[in-house]
Design an enzyme around this catalytic site. Structure first.
Site, PDB file in Angstrom:
ATOM      1  N   ARG A  63     -12.142  -0.533 -12.841  1.00 45.79           N
ATOM      2  CA  ARG A  63     -12.446  -1.597 -11.881  1.00 45.79           C
ATOM      3  C   ARG A  63     -13.883  -1.424 -11.393  1.00 45.79           C
ATOM      4  O   ARG A  63     -14.234  -0.373 -10.870  1.00 45.79           O
ATOM      5  CB  ARG A  63     -11.493  -1.532 -10.692  1.00 45.79           C
ATOM      6  CG  ARG A  63     -10.012  -1.642 -11.036  1.00 45.79           C
ATOM      7  CD  ARG A  63      -9.179  -1.573  -9.749  1.00 45.79           C
ATOM      8  NE  ARG A  63      -7.752  -1.698  -9.979  1.00 45.79           N
ATOM      9  CZ  ARG A  63      -6.911  -0.683 -10.137  1.00 45.79           C
ATOM     10  NH1 ARG A  63      -7.387   0.573 -10.074  1.00 45.79           N
ATOM     11  NH2 ARG A  63      -5.626  -0.882 -10.331  1.00 45.79           N
ATOM     12  N   HIS A  71       0.833  -1.206   0.000  1.00 41.79           N
ATOM     13  CA  HIS A  71       0.000   0.000   0.000  1.00 41.79           C
ATOM     14  C   HIS A  71       0.864   1.252   0.000  1.00 41.79           C
ATOM     15  O   HIS A  71       0.539   2.259  -0.645  1.00 41.79           O
ATOM     16  CB  HIS A  71      -0.906   0.003   1.240  1.00 41.79           C
ATOM     17  CG  HIS A  71      -2.267  -0.540   0.980  1.00 41.79           C
ATOM     18  ND1 HIS A  71      -2.891  -1.417   1.825  1.00 41.79           N
ATOM     19  CD2 HIS A  71      -3.122  -0.342  -0.046  1.00 41.79           C
ATOM     20  CE1 HIS A  71      -4.082  -1.722   1.343  1.00 41.79           C
ATOM     21  NE2 HIS A  71      -4.253  -1.082   0.211  1.00 41.79           N
ATOM     22  N   ARG A  86     -13.479  -3.595 -16.786  1.00 44.87           N
ATOM     23  CA  ARG A  86     -13.190  -4.958 -16.344  1.00 44.87           C
ATOM     24  C   ARG A  86     -14.375  -5.488 -15.563  1.00 44.87           C
ATOM     25  O   ARG A  86     -14.851  -4.838 -14.618  1.00 44.87           O
ATOM     26  CB  ARG A  86     -11.940  -4.986 -15.455  1.00 44.87           C
ATOM     27  CG  ARG A  86     -11.554  -6.405 -15.021  1.00 44.87           C
ATOM     28  CD  ARG A  86     -10.317  -6.413 -14.145  1.00 44.87           C
ATOM     29  NE  ARG A  86     -10.562  -5.847 -12.832  1.00 44.87           N
ATOM     30  CZ  ARG A  86      -9.616  -5.641 -11.913  1.00 44.87           C
ATOM     31  NH1 ARG A  86      -8.361  -5.944 -12.201  1.00 44.87           N
ATOM     32  NH2 ARG A  86      -9.909  -5.113 -10.737  1.00 44.87           N
ATOM     33  N   CYS A  91      -2.005  -2.761 -17.694  1.00 43.67           N
ATOM     34  CA  CYS A  91      -2.752  -1.929 -16.744  1.00 43.67           C
ATOM     35  C   CYS A  91      -2.317  -2.170 -15.302  1.00 43.67           C
ATOM     36  O   CYS A  91      -2.948  -1.674 -14.377  1.00 43.67           O
ATOM     37  CB  CYS A  91      -4.258  -2.170 -16.881  1.00 43.67           C
ATOM     38  SG  CYS A  91      -4.768  -3.866 -16.528  1.00 43.67           S
ATOM     39  N   GLU A 136      -3.122 -12.462 -16.671  1.00 43.17           N
ATOM     40  CA  GLU A 136      -2.622 -12.377 -15.298  1.00 43.17           C
ATOM     41  C   GLU A 136      -1.958 -13.664 -14.837  1.00 43.17           C
ATOM     42  O   GLU A 136      -1.321 -13.685 -13.792  1.00 43.17           O
ATOM     43  CB  GLU A 136      -3.775 -12.050 -14.345  1.00 43.17           C
ATOM     44  CG  GLU A 136      -4.453 -10.731 -14.649  1.00 43.17           C
ATOM     45  CD  GLU A 136      -5.807 -10.621 -13.982  1.00 43.17           C
ATOM     46  OE1 GLU A 136      -5.906  -9.901 -12.975  1.00 43.17           O
ATOM     47  OE2 GLU A 136      -6.760 -11.261 -14.464  1.00 43.17           O
ATOM     48  N   ASN A 150       0.733  -7.025 -11.771  1.00 45.57           N
ATOM     49  CA  ASN A 150       0.796  -7.370 -10.345  1.00 45.57           C
ATOM     50  C   ASN A 150       0.535  -8.863 -10.157  1.00 45.57           C
ATOM     51  O   ASN A 150       1.297  -9.577  -9.504  1.00 45.57           O
ATOM     52  CB  ASN A 150      -0.235  -6.567  -9.550  1.00 45.57           C
ATOM     53  CG  ASN A 150      -0.012  -5.076  -9.637  1.00 45.57           C
ATOM     54  OD1 ASN A 150       0.946  -4.615 -10.244  1.00 45.57           O
ATOM     55  ND2 ASN A 150      -0.898  -4.313  -9.043  1.00 45.57           N
ATOM     56  N   ASP A 151      -0.561  -9.343 -10.727  1.00 45.53           N
ATOM     57  CA  ASP A 151      -0.892 -10.759 -10.596  1.00 45.53           C
ATOM     58  C   ASP A 151       0.020 -11.635 -11.445  1.00 45.53           C
ATOM     59  O   ASP A 151       0.370 -12.746 -11.038  1.00 45.53           O
ATOM     60  CB  ASP A 151      -2.358 -11.009 -10.964  1.00 45.53           C
ATOM     61  CG  ASP A 151      -3.283 -10.846  -9.765  1.00 45.53           C
ATOM     62  OD1 ASP A 151      -2.887 -11.230  -8.650  1.00 45.53           O
ATOM     63  OD2 ASP A 151      -4.401 -10.336  -9.937  1.00 45.53           O
ATOM     64  N   ARG A 200       1.733 -11.546  -3.571  1.00 46.82           N
ATOM     65  CA  ARG A 200       2.118 -10.139  -3.734  1.00 46.82           C
ATOM     66  C   ARG A 200       1.742  -9.283  -2.532  1.00 46.82           C
ATOM     67  O   ARG A 200       2.155  -8.116  -2.457  1.00 46.82           O
ATOM     68  CB  ARG A 200       1.503  -9.562  -5.008  1.00 46.82           C
ATOM     69  CG  ARG A 200      -0.019  -9.469  -5.035  1.00 46.82           C
ATOM     70  CD  ARG A 200      -0.485  -9.086  -6.436  1.00 46.82           C
ATOM     71  NE  ARG A 200      -1.925  -9.018  -6.586  1.00 46.82           N
ATOM     72  CZ  ARG A 200      -2.631  -7.903  -6.491  1.00 46.82           C
ATOM     73  NH1 ARG A 200      -2.026  -6.773  -6.211  1.00 46.82           N
ATOM     74  NH2 ARG A 200      -3.937  -7.918  -6.669  1.00 46.82           N
TER      75      ARG A 200
END
Length: 562
Positions: free
Chosen positions: A291, A193, A327, A487, A416, A439-440, A450
């Site tokens: 999202r 974060h 998405r 993205c 992903e 990220n994934d 992660r």
């Protein structure tokens, strides 16, 4: 992390997670609240329980009030932290300890928080990442009960570099970029974060410095390079001047391209309605990741089609005439939804999430597609739709067919998981486009959660294995004449953005704050330079070598202070 001698003094090497350079005196985050002593409370249990409730409510109210002053991820983090402050499990446990053990309310809360944190650690994944939030809430409530200063970011009028072992999400969300010019933490990783919020705020940040952080002297002037991950101790006056000059945020003209005219769409990630207008104002060419989870979170049932139409329409209206990639619901893993996800999954990240939720709940997807189609028909935005967590060719076929039933012609997939990257050619023979969620993809490629701080060194899209899968996806797109975007958080890294373009990525979607820096690097770099940087990075053996090699091949980064 490493340290070395540089022209201006010792250089400590951490993980750069938010690009830019900053200089200033250091200020260390105040120490946390001391552990309350274990002793019998002189107050009656009902008095202690009342004091606990009052303190918890006050902390929650303060955090919610602060949440109203911000938007986006910062607002989400503050609201989540406020919910923890009045969490029934936490408060009930503390009240029980007051009654049965007759301890003070602050001691009861401390022990209850320890129990909750231990449970979260055992659950892992999303819950393990919330342990820092639990400790933050614990310290805030205990401070209220004992009358000591609330821990957090020091209040200063002059700009400074903040140094901390770690930083609570609620504290990061409230940082003022005009005062906190740079951020350094001993712990954390690229997808924490702290890293995500620092990028959103445009604060140069280096995390994962480890024990080397102890070498930073309180009040000493240092230079932080959030792009390279370097922290320069005792910098020269010239280095300080250069870093200070580069603090101003860059703006974006609304058209991304390399200096030889190769077009790259620069888009924004939008996670809730309130983020749409600021993203449009930042010059984003459209939305590369809308999202939709915000409509579904904190509910026991799915929202109605009408509710969804209204929410989606607000975002589409902000980008009239521009592309908006919606998405579909990415429930599961770190976004559990009780009406869709099993509550007893041993490993939610590998469980029923994303498109997989439609296997047993097809109506939820059908209703969402109906809402997207209705909202799209009422606005002029160019609406694309993509499904998360697609791992097989057959799933791409199913999703494209579902979109077609609702008149949504441009249907794509998220890449992903490695299987989707390896099968990009066949998948893109069915789907209209692909968008890589770095990220994934990093998480699944390296088998590293992660959200787990202990594995932060593995959570980097610079890893050559991840880069190879991105290249494979782009090759699949080129073979089918389909666009491939990115993205994930990688798109906001100016150096990595150039490498991605060099591998064939056609669009980059990021936090709006990063648009100016990414656009500036591309505008000062040729497509051939991007390709060379990509080739060099792909030829290395580890993430650090890939990042450093690519940066050396992109002179615009140093020229722009990134």
């Amino acid at each position: 992390m490493d340290s070395a001698e540089a022209a201006g003094g010792t250089t400590l090497q951490g993980v750069g997670v938010s690009p830019g350079r900053a200089a200033g005196p250091t200020v260390r985050l105040a120490a946390g609240v001391p552990e309350p002593p274990l002793r019998r409370s002189p107050a009656a249990p009902e008095e202690s329980e009342a004091a606990l409730t009052t303190a918890a409510d006050a902390v929650a109210t303060e955090l919610r009030a602060r949440a109203e002053t911000v938007t986006g991820t910062a607002k989400e983090v503050l609201e989540t932290t406020a919910q923890i402050a009045t969490d029934p499990t936490l408060i009930k446990d503390a009240r029980q300890r007051i009654t049965t053990e007759r301890v003070s309310p602050e001691r009861a809360l401390w022990e209850a928080a320890a129990a909750v944190a231990a449970q979260f650690e055992e659950l892992g994944g999303y819950f393990a990442e919330r342990v820092r939030d639990v400790h933050d809430v614990r310290d805030r409530i205990v401070a209220r009960l004992t009358g000591v200063p609330t821990p957090g970011v020091p209040v200063r009028t002059e700009p400074f570099i903040l140094v901390a072992q770690d930083l609570a999400p609620a504290d990061t969300a409230q940082l003022d970029p005009a005062v906190v010019r740079g951020l350094i933490t001993a712990e954390g990783g690229p997808t924490s974060h702290t890293a995500i919020l620092a990028r959103a705020l445009g604060i140069p940040a280096v995390v994962g410095l480890g024990e080397a952080a102890a070498q930073i002297v309180e009040g000493a002037v240092i230079v932080v390079d959030g792009g390279s991950g370097a922290v320069v101790l005792a910098p020269t006056s010239e280095e300080v001047a250069q870093a200070s000059e580069q603090h101003e945020a860059r703006t974006f003209s609304g058209r991304g391209a390399t200096n030889d005219g190769h077009r790259v769409e620069l888009l924004a990630n939008v996670g809730e309605v309130a983020q749409a207008e600021p993203a449009a104002a930042a010059g984003a060419e459209g939305v590369g990741l809308f999202r939709t989870e915000f409509c579904f979170l904190d509910r026991d049932t799915e929202p109605s089609i009408d509710e969804q139409v209204e929410a989606y329409g607000t975002v589409l209206a902000a980008f009239a005439g521009k592309k908006v990639v919606v998405r579909t619901l990415d429930a599961g893993a770190d976004k559990p939804m009780p009406f869709l996800n099993p509550t007893d999954e041993a490993n939610p990240a590998l469980g029923v999430r994303g498109f997989r939720t439609s296997w047993k709940n097809p109506d939820v997807l059908e209703n969402q597609l109906a809402a997207i189609a209705t909202a799209a028909a009422a606005h002029s935005a160019e609406v694309w739709v993509m499904a998360p967590m697609v791992s097989r060719v057959g799933e791409a076929e199913e999703f494209v067919a579902a979109c077609a039933r609702h008149g949504l012609e441009t249907a794509g997939v998220m890449v992903e998981v490695p299987s989707a990257a390896l099968l990009a050619g066949p998948i893109l023979a069915r789907a209209a486009f692909a968008s890589i969620g770095t990220n994934d993809l990093t998480q699944y490629t390296l088998a590293a959660d992660r959200l787990l701080g202990a594995l932060a060194p593995l959570s980097t899209p610079w890893d050559p294995a991840v880069l190879s899968l991105i290249r494979t996806t782009c090759e699949g797109g080129q073979a089918q004449s389909r666009p491939v975007g990115v993205c994930g958080e990688a798109a906001a890294d100016p150096a990595l953005a150039a490498v991605l373009v060099g591998m064939g990525v056609t669009s980059l979607s990021m936090t709006p704050r990063a648009l100016g820096d990414v656009a500036a690097v591309l505008a000062a770099t040729s497509l051939e330079q991007c390709r060379r940087a990509a080739t060099l990075a792909l030829g290395t053996d580890d993430a650090d070598a890939a990042r450093l090699t690519a940066r050396d091949a992109l002179p615009a980064l140093a020229e722009l202070g990134l």
